[in-house]
Design a protein around this motif. Structure first.
Motif, PDB file in Angstrom:
ATOM      1  N   GLY A  39       0.794  -1.227   0.000  1.00 31.02           N
ATOM      2  CA  GLY A  39       0.000   0.000   0.000  1.00 31.02           C
ATOM      3  C   GLY A  39       0.826   1.276   0.000  1.00 31.02           C
ATOM      4  O   GLY A  39       0.292   2.370  -0.193  1.00 31.02           O
ATOM      5  N   ILE A  40       2.113   1.155   0.185  1.00 30.49           N
ATOM      6  CA  ILE A  40       2.982   2.335   0.262  1.00 30.49           C
ATOM      7  C   ILE A  40       2.946   3.150  -1.021  1.00 30.49           C
ATOM      8  O   ILE A  40       2.868   4.366  -0.998  1.00 30.49           O
ATOM      9  CB  ILE A  40       4.438   1.918   0.583  1.00 30.49           C
ATOM     10  CG1 ILE A  40       4.504   1.293   1.961  1.00 30.49           C
ATOM     11  CG2 ILE A  40       5.402   3.072   0.438  1.00 30.49           C
ATOM     12  CD1 ILE A  40       4.271   2.251   3.103  1.00 30.49           C
ATOM     13  N   ARG A  41       3.022   2.471  -2.175  1.00 31.77           N
ATOM     14  CA  ARG A  41       3.034   3.181  -3.459  1.00 31.77           C
ATOM     15  C   ARG A  41       1.787   4.052  -3.610  1.00 31.77           C
ATOM     16  O   ARG A  41       1.860   5.193  -4.054  1.00 31.77           O
ATOM     17  CB  ARG A  41       3.152   2.212  -4.616  1.00 31.77           C
ATOM     18  CG  ARG A  41       3.311   2.898  -5.960  1.00 31.77           C
ATOM     19  CD  ARG A  41       3.546   1.923  -7.089  1.00 31.77           C
ATOM     20  NE  ARG A  41       4.778   1.185  -6.961  1.00 31.77           N
ATOM     21  CZ  ARG A  41       5.958   1.616  -7.395  1.00 31.77           C
ATOM     22  NH1 ARG A  41       6.042   2.780  -7.972  1.00 31.77           N
ATOM     23  NH2 ARG A  41       7.031   0.877  -7.249  1.00 31.77           N
ATOM     24  N   GLU A  42       0.625   3.518  -3.227  1.00 30.38           N
ATOM     25  CA  GLU A  42      -0.618   4.279  -3.336  1.00 30.38           C
ATOM     26  C   GLU A  42      -0.615   5.477  -2.379  1.00 30.38           C
ATOM     27  O   GLU A  42      -1.071   6.563  -2.737  1.00 30.38           O
ATOM     28  CB  GLU A  42      -1.817   3.372  -3.048  1.00 30.38           C
ATOM     29  CG  GLU A  42      -3.147   4.000  -3.350  1.00 30.38           C
ATOM     30  CD  GLU A  42      -3.325   4.372  -4.812  1.00 30.38           C
ATOM     31  OE1 GLU A  42      -3.985   5.403  -5.065  1.00 30.38           O
ATOM     32  OE2 GLU A  42      -2.801   3.663  -5.691  1.00 30.38           O
ATOM     33  N   GLU A  43      -0.087   5.300  -1.185  1.00 31.49           N
ATOM     34  CA  GLU A  43      -0.012   6.400  -0.211  1.00 31.49           C
ATOM     35  C   GLU A  43       0.909   7.524  -0.685  1.00 31.49           C
ATOM     36  O   GLU A  43       0.685   8.693  -0.400  1.00 31.49           O
ATOM     37  CB  GLU A  43       0.473   5.883   1.143  1.00 31.49           C
ATOM     38  CG  GLU A  43      -0.518   5.006   1.854  1.00 31.49           C
ATOM     39  CD  GLU A  43      -1.766   5.754   2.286  1.00 31.49           C
ATOM     40  OE1 GLU A  43      -1.656   6.930   2.698  1.00 31.49           O
ATOM     41  OE2 GLU A  43      -2.855   5.156   2.192  1.00 31.49           O
ATOM     42  N   LEU A  44       1.967   7.162  -1.394  1.00 29.56           N
ATOM     43  CA  LEU A  44       2.947   8.149  -1.846  1.00 29.56           C
ATOM     44  C   LEU A  44       2.659   8.698  -3.240  1.00 29.56           C
ATOM     45  O   LEU A  44       3.369   9.570  -3.728  1.00 29.56           O
ATOM     46  CB  LEU A  44       4.355   7.539  -1.820  1.00 29.56           C
ATOM     47  CG  LEU A  44       4.856   7.128  -0.440  1.00 29.56           C
ATOM     48  CD1 LEU A  44       6.210   6.462  -0.562  1.00 29.56           C
ATOM     49  CD2 LEU A  44       4.930   8.323   0.494  1.00 29.56           C
ATOM     50  N   LYS A  45       1.604   8.209  -3.866  1.00 32.15           N
ATOM     51  CA  LYS A  45       1.260   8.602  -5.229  1.00 32.15           C
ATOM     52  C   LYS A  45       1.184  10.124  -5.422  1.00 32.15           C
ATOM     53  O   LYS A  45       1.638  10.634  -6.447  1.00 32.15           O
ATOM     54  CB  LYS A  45      -0.051   7.944  -5.632  1.00 32.15           C
ATOM     55  CG  LYS A  45      -0.337   7.963  -7.100  1.00 32.15           C
ATOM     56  CD  LYS A  45      -1.577   7.140  -7.387  1.00 32.15           C
ATOM     57  CE  LYS A  45      -1.772   7.003  -8.876  1.00 32.15           C
ATOM     58  NZ  LYS A  45      -2.929   6.140  -9.175  1.00 32.15           N
TER      59      LYS A  45
END
Length: 50
Positions: A39-45
């Motif tokens: 989920g990190i990639r989505e949070e940092l998008k």
């Protein structure tokens, strides 16, 4: 035409393998089984460029 290349193209790129740099018995390898960072990639998008 852009002119003659003065820098070797290989100097601009390199390959890095995390598998080759983290020893098989390193603590991070055992932790990796229990931590889900998908989920990190989505949070940092919002911080990435388009």
């Amino acid at each position: 035409m852009m002119g003659e290349r003065t820098v070797a193209q290989e100097a601009l790129f390199y390959s890095f393998s995390l598998e080759r740099h983290v020893p098989a018995d390193h603590l991070l390898r055992s932790i990796d089984r229990f931590v889900d960072l998908s989920g990190i990639r989505e949070e940092l998008k919002p911080f990435y460029s388009e």
